[in-house]
Design a protein around this motif. Sequence first.
Motif: not given
Length: 220
Positions: A145-147, A170-172, A200-202
């Motif tokens: 998980v990317l955190a 995502a995406p916020i 995350y936005v994408s």
Amino acid sequence: MLKKSFQSVLTTWFAGLLVLLPLTLTLILLAWLFGLLNSLVGPSTVIGRLFAALGQPFSSSPSLSYLLGTLVLLAAIYALGLAVQLGLKRPLARMTDVTLRRIPVFNKLYNLAERFVALLDKKEGADIEAMSPVWCFFGGKGVAVLALLPNPEPVEIDGRSYFAVLVPTAPIPVGGGLLYVPIDWVKPANMGIDAFTSIYVSMGINPPRVAAVEADAARE
């Protein structure tokens, strides 16, 4: 046959409507905002007449006086902003403390307005930019998980060291869940905050190419 033709025409019409709808809603919102501003600070309001009074020394036309007065006020606010950036903020705060804050009723209203402005003045991305992107491998070698790591100092929980990490949504990416993860599950993501936000936005369309390779190597 006729039914299929009608459905085709209806589908095409809805496609055009969906393209036009955002523009229409935007124009409606702009018209509403313009009407609201006109009702609050338009030429016929009390504030508008004050703007016109500021511009009267430069023009005898009411409309032009209002426009010039508005420009004079905007320029004055800009000059005040420059003064604040150059170090005038503290003297103004001290002057406010010895004047406005000593008025019994006015001081409560001013304090309330000051708190509201402080909320508006808070930079949206400032908290995120102070954090470090990390990879969290749940179970040690499980789901990656990317955190974000808000604080590099570990926390002792029940005799074990943990990192507090924020897992964005995502995406916020400004929201998410706060998790306490064992420190041996956390690895640096080796990416900038801009790349992290882009992922995350994408919603994952922009993959963490280099970071993913480095994370896999670190996990092995």
